[in-house]
Design a protein around this motif. Sequence first.
Motif, mmCIF file in Angstrom:
data_model
loop_
_atom_site.group_PDB
_atom_site.id
_atom_site.type_symbol
_atom_site.label_atom_id
_atom_site.label_comp_id
_atom_site.label_asym_id
_atom_site.label_seq_id
_atom_site.Cartn_x
_atom_site.Cartn_y
_atom_site.Cartn_z
ATOM 1 N N SER A 30 0.834 -1.226 0.000
ATOM 2 C CA SER A 30 0.000 0.000 0.000
ATOM 3 C C SER A 30 0.858 1.261 0.000
ATOM 4 C CB SER A 30 -0.927 0.006 1.231
ATOM 5 O OG SER A 30 -1.779 -1.110 1.201
ATOM 6 N N PHE A 31 1.880 1.235 0.846
ATOM 7 C CA PHE A 31 2.771 2.409 0.898
ATOM 8 C C PHE A 31 3.435 2.676 -0.438
ATOM 9 C CE2 PHE A 31 2.989 1.748 5.635
ATOM 10 C CZ PHE A 31 2.332 2.919 5.944
ATOM 11 N N ILE A 32 3.844 1.601 -1.094
ATOM 12 C CA ILE A 32 4.517 1.761 -2.396
ATOM 13 C C ILE A 32 3.568 2.375 -3.416
ATOM 14 C CG2 ILE A 32 5.525 0.496 -4.342
ATOM 15 C CD1 ILE A 32 6.648 -1.482 -2.234
ATOM 16 N N LEU A 33 2.307 1.837 -3.455
ATOM 17 C CA LEU A 33 1.326 2.347 -4.411
ATOM 18 C C LEU A 33 1.017 3.828 -4.159
ATOM 19 C CD1 LEU A 33 -1.114 -0.692 -4.600
ATOM 20 C CD2 LEU A 33 0.438 0.102 -6.381
ATOM 21 N N VAL A 34 0.820 4.145 -2.893
ATOM 22 C CA VAL A 34 0.543 5.563 -2.540
ATOM 23 C C VAL A 34 1.701 6.464 -2.942
ATOM 24 C CG1 VAL A 34 0.194 7.174 -0.625
ATOM 25 C CG2 VAL A 34 -1.050 4.998 -0.683
ATOM 26 N N GLY A 35 2.912 5.973 -2.706
ATOM 27 C CA GLY A 35 4.089 6.765 -3.075
ATOM 28 C C GLY A 35 4.171 7.022 -4.563
ATOM 29 N N LEU A 36 3.893 5.947 -5.343
ATOM 30 C CA LEU A 36 3.920 6.119 -6.806
ATOM 31 C C LEU A 36 2.882 7.140 -7.264
ATOM 32 C CD1 LEU A 36 4.431 2.418 -7.960
ATOM 33 C CD2 LEU A 36 6.061 4.303 -8.184
ATOM 34 N N ILE A 37 1.690 7.035 -6.677
ATOM 35 C CA ILE A 37 0.619 7.969 -7.058
ATOM 36 C C ILE A 37 1.029 9.413 -6.746
ATOM 37 C CG2 ILE A 37 -1.739 8.709 -6.502
ATOM 38 C CD1 ILE A 37 -2.379 5.698 -6.081
ATOM 39 N N LEU A 38 1.627 9.606 -5.570
ATOM 40 C CA LEU A 38 2.058 10.965 -5.194
ATOM 41 C C LEU A 38 3.119 11.504 -6.140
ATOM 42 C CD1 LEU A 38 2.207 10.639 -1.308
ATOM 43 C CD2 LEU A 38 0.567 11.950 -2.653
ATOM 44 N N VAL A 39 4.058 10.611 -6.522
ATOM 45 C CA VAL A 39 5.114 11.033 -7.443
ATOM 46 C C VAL A 39 4.522 11.454 -8.780
ATOM 47 C CG1 VAL A 39 7.088 10.244 -8.800
ATOM 48 C CG2 VAL A 39 6.939 9.690 -6.363
ATOM 49 N N LEU A 40 3.561 10.620 -9.289
ATOM 50 C CA LEU A 40 2.931 10.943 -10.570
ATOM 51 C C LEU A 40 2.168 12.259 -10.501
ATOM 52 C CD1 LEU A 40 1.670 7.386 -11.608
ATOM 53 C CD2 LEU A 40 3.521 8.702 -12.657
ATOM 54 N N LEU A 41 1.429 12.419 -9.401
ATOM 55 C CA LEU A 41 0.692 13.676 -9.249
ATOM 56 C C LEU A 41 1.630 14.877 -9.211
ATOM 57 C CD1 LEU A 41 -2.049 12.623 -6.659
ATOM 58 C CD2 LEU A 41 -2.408 13.245 -9.054
ATOM 59 N N THR A 42 2.730 14.719 -8.493
ATOM 60 C CA THR A 42 3.714 15.810 -8.387
ATOM 61 C C THR A 42 4.282 16.170 -9.755
ATOM 62 O OG1 THR A 42 4.303 15.097 -6.159
ATOM 63 C CG2 THR A 42 5.869 16.567 -7.304
ATOM 64 N N LEU A 43 4.643 15.118 -10.525
ATOM 65 C CA LEU A 43 5.177 15.363 -11.862
ATOM 66 C C LEU A 43 4.170 16.066 -12.752
ATOM 67 C CD1 LEU A 43 7.086 11.994 -12.519
ATOM 68 C CD2 LEU A 43 8.094 14.261 -12.172
ATOM 69 N N ALA A 44 2.923 15.628 -12.645
ATOM 70 C CA ALA A 44 1.874 16.247 -13.463
ATOM 71 C C ALA A 44 1.715 17.727 -13.128
ATOM 72 C CB ALA A 44 0.553 15.508 -13.261
ATOM 73 N N VAL A 45 1.714 18.017 -11.842
ATOM 74 C CA VAL A 45 1.581 19.420 -11.406
ATOM 75 C C VAL A 45 2.749 20.256 -11.910
ATOM 76 C CG1 VAL A 45 1.595 20.957 -9.413
ATOM 77 C CG2 VAL A 45 0.167 18.899 -9.401
ATOM 78 N N ILE A 46 3.966 19.671 -11.808
ATOM 79 C CA ILE A 46 5.158 20.407 -12.252
ATOM 80 C C ILE A 46 5.095 20.690 -13.738
ATOM 81 C CG2 ILE A 46 7.657 20.216 -12.599
ATOM 82 C CD1 ILE A 46 7.767 18.719 -9.914
ATOM 83 N N LEU A 47 4.691 19.646 -14.517
ATOM 84 C CA LEU A 47 4.594 19.828 -15.973
ATOM 85 C C LEU A 47 3.582 20.896 -16.341
ATOM 86 C CD1 LEU A 47 4.810 16.120 -17.192
ATOM 87 C CD2 LEU A 47 6.507 17.926 -17.542
ATOM 88 N N LEU A 48 2.421 20.870 -15.682
ATOM 89 C CA LEU A 48 1.396 21.878 -15.962
ATOM 90 C C LEU A 48 1.880 23.274 -15.599
ATOM 91 C CD1 LEU A 48 -1.833 20.030 -14.770
ATOM 92 C CD2 LEU A 48 -1.255 20.670 -17.108
ATOM 93 N N ALA A 49 2.520 23.384 -14.458
ATOM 94 C CA ALA A 49 3.007 24.694 -14.001
ATOM 95 C C ALA A 49 4.087 25.226 -14.928
ATOM 96 C CB ALA A 49 3.544 24.595 -12.563
#
Length: 606
Positions: A13-32
């Motif tokens: 679960s921790f691994i999955l949550v971490g991956l999701i957070l990383v993807l979300l972070t990357l998406a936000v950075i790309l949009l910004a």
Amino acid sequence: MRPSRNKPVSSLSFILVGLILVLLTLAVILLATSSAFSSSSSSEITSTVAAASAATGDSLPALSSAQPPPPPPPPQPPLLTTAAAAPAPSPAPQILAADVLQETIIQKVEGDVTNYTAKKNDDVANRTVFISGSQLDKVEASLGRARSSIREAALVRNKTSTHQDPDYVPRGPIYRNPNAFHRSYLEMEKVFKIYVYEEGEVPIFHDGPCRSIYSSEGRFIHEMEKGKLYRTKDPHKALVYFLPFSVVNMVQYIYMPETFDRSGMKLAVVDYINLISHKHPFWNRSLGADHFMLSCHDWGPTTTSFVPDLFHNSIRVLCNANTSEGFDPSKDASFPEINLKTSEMPGIGGQPPSKRSTLAFFAGRLHGHIRYLLLNEWKGKDQDVQVYDQLPQGVSYENMLKSSKFCLCPSGYEVASPRVVEAIYAECVPVLISDGYVPPFSDVLNWKSFSVQVPVKNISDIKTILTAISSRQYLRMQRRVKQVQRHFLVNGPPKRYDAFHMIVHSIWLRRLNIRIQDAADVLQETIIQKVEGDVINTVDNNVAANRTVFISGSQLDKVEASLGRARSAIREAAKVRNKTSTHQDPDYVPRGPIYHNPNAFHRYVI
């Protein structure tokens, strides 16, 4: 409890949550990043164009339609360049941006640079930001009304002014146009205001000699310092700005005699212009075109050359009004060199014409080649043309002036000579012997009506020229000399139409002949525009034709030229509506619907 099973589930679960957070972070950075790039790219070009110039009339819309257009940048102080950055002979400040205090800050570029924004034209209509209703507008409006009134008066060709005046009504041929001059003088008294910069310390600034051949300089400075005539304490209401330095005092207190080193004088002038241009906005607003200096020293013109804008743009009021040394009658003013030996005026008047036994007279030292030619040709050779380098013992210089019909006024080391005013005071018809000299107040006074002008090449013909003037014509000229005296008198306090007021009027005319624009482009267009048509019909058209001043050849011109080429290339690329850029690029070729216009964007990056 099943600890052996819970542990692996928790880790997954921790691994999955971490991956999701990383993807979300990357998406936000790309949009910004995409948004910031889109917005900053546009605003960078827009602000570059706006800050550099209001001349092209262009500004660029944002590259991304998803973002609102960026707000206009805050007002920036005028950009300055120094001699290190320009091929000017001194580190004088030069304006490279419009005055952001009272004038247009940003102007929209005509036509979209790229046609790939989804916004309508009305969405970007407010990209032109105006600071309107400025005091400068009011100043220029008052000048406009004065110009109109003077032009109207100039249409009247009467030999006598039609305007009412309790003190004096100009009349006769000593004026180019009596009615126009009178109307101009009255308008000057009504609206003309001068701001005197308070920076600078005595004796170099705010002081000057009131006796000697340089008294005209000191007297004017002192009258302005008193502040009773024309001076305003509010610089925003001023029509012109006075630079109150004394060249005579610079020579006395800074220059080392016989060294020929004027670096100290140069430093004083350059530092002063730097000081006022940083502390006040007015020099920068016009590149000094509505500023004036005044000097009766031979080195006055040279002193102004230390600051190129002072030399080329400002109103220079000079005794040494020599066109061969850069004196420009359309923007510079000639004023009289008056030798006051005491605080009192010398005796005015002389013998009546019937008792003036000497045809022509001159006495003076061997200063300059013109006097050498005069003395060599006439000294001790003719009783009618009496020329001396030193008067015989017992002969009075003043009495000779007052008993001669014509007084010879050759240039010395420089073109100006106090003998011109001395002749007028003595009611002796002045004979100007010079090349390139512009007589004082010649935009108003018709010097040919009361003086004789002899080119240097005709010195040997002086007697022939003077004897050819009939007795009737001489009497007319002599009466006109008496009439014109009032314009050369030095009064304390000044009186209307005297020398002080005539000097101010000369400055007033020069200010009338320019218009300070609300959005001055100093890159490729005119900063100062000549007012269409002569304000008063007193100066030759060909003399005033060069009142349009250009600032050209600067490094900023080259920068703007390169930006212009880039704009043109981007606009051309924007016409291509392919989904893939047509430009070659070894690293990346923009394509697809993620771009508003792949071709225009690629051209922009390149």
